[in-house]
Design an enzyme around this catalytic site. Sequence first.
Site, PDB file in Angstrom:
ATOM      1  N   CYS A  78       1.706  -4.786  -3.046  1.00  0.00           N
ATOM      2  CA  CYS A  78       2.579  -5.336  -2.111  1.00  0.00           C
ATOM      3  C   CYS A  78       2.147  -5.292  -0.632  1.00  0.00           C
ATOM      4  CB  CYS A  78       3.916  -4.977  -2.189  1.00  0.00           C
ATOM      5  SG  CYS A  78       5.159  -6.138  -1.476  1.00  0.00           S
ATOM      6  N   HIS A 168       5.217  -4.642  -7.690  1.00  0.00           N
ATOM      7  CA  HIS A 168       5.268  -3.412  -7.571  1.00  0.00           C
ATOM      8  C   HIS A 168       5.039  -2.792  -9.185  1.00  0.00           C
ATOM      9  CE1 HIS A 168       6.576  -2.722  -3.532  1.00  0.00           C
ATOM     10  NE2 HIS A 168       7.143  -3.945  -3.501  1.00  0.00           N
ATOM     11  N   GLU A 170       4.646   0.283  -9.704  1.00  0.00           N
ATOM     12  CA  GLU A 170       4.896   1.608  -9.840  1.00  0.00           C
ATOM     13  C   GLU A 170       6.628   1.539  -9.766  1.00  0.00           C
ATOM     14  OE1 GLU A 170       3.940  -0.228  -7.408  1.00  0.00           O
ATOM     15  OE2 GLU A 170       5.342   0.201  -5.722  1.00  0.00           O
TER      16      GLU A 170
HETATM   17  N1  GLN Z   1       7.526  -7.297   3.126  1.00  0.00           N
HETATM   18  C1  GLN Z   1       6.562  -6.024   3.308  1.00  0.00           C
HETATM   19  C2  GLN Z   1       5.379  -6.483   4.207  1.00  0.00           C
HETATM   20  O1  GLN Z   1       5.258  -7.552   4.839  1.00  0.00           O
HETATM   21  C3  GLN Z   1       5.901  -6.061   1.844  1.00  0.00           C
HETATM   22  C4  GLN Z   1       6.970  -5.844   0.878  1.00  0.00           C
HETATM   23  C5  GLN Z   1       6.696  -4.512   0.063  1.00  0.00           C
HETATM   24  O2  GLN Z   1       5.697  -3.804  -0.048  1.00  0.00           O
HETATM   25  N2  GLN Z   1       7.727  -4.562  -0.850  1.00  0.00           N
HETATM   26  O3  GLN Z   1       4.743  -5.820   4.582  1.00  0.00           O
END
Ligand code: GLN
Length: 187
Positions: A78, A168, A170
């Site tokens: 992410c 994710h 994790e």
């Molecule tokens: N929205 C976050 C970003 O732009 C990423 C979201 C996440 O890691 N769950 O950094």
Amino acid sequence: MIGVFALQGAFLEHEQMLAKLGAPYKEIRRKEHFTDGLDGLILPGGESTVQGKLLREEGLLEPVKEAIKGGLPVFGTCAGLILLAKRLSNDENVWLDALDVTVRRNAYGRQLGSFKADLPFEGVGNYPAVFIRAPYVEELGPEAHALAEWGEKIVAVRQGHMLATAFHPELTPDVRIHEYFLREFVS
Ligand code: GLN
């Protein structure tokens, strides 16, 4: 020994995954934690702008960039995918400048802020993916390879020694993607 970025975000959950798999790890918070002898690196989900700034403030951004360029296996989830990308389509920052992809942040709009989807993941099989204000990959460079898609959007990629997911792994009890990283990238 796997280094886990522990500056911000869901690093504990990654550590629990590694513990379940019997892989030794250490937290990386400051420059002096980022020592030689790491066999891999995990960049957790969270807020990429905050993480990027902290990496820079801690003097970690350049050494980590160099280490990745030099072949250190890395797994970003992410926000970690955002930090690894060479291009962001809706953000002027570029952090680690490593993965040859264009990534869109917060790409699913408000209705789909967070969701779960079962998706086929190459080399792993069907996987219950958890997305939280997730990015997706808009464009793949020639070196990068898509491992999973959701609704025609690329949500997991690999390129050489780098693995990244928009979701994710994790945050589910399913250890297979971490196992895949350790097996295919680290050993
Ligand atoms: N929205 C976050 C970003 O732009 C990423 C979201 C996440 O890691 N769950 O950094």
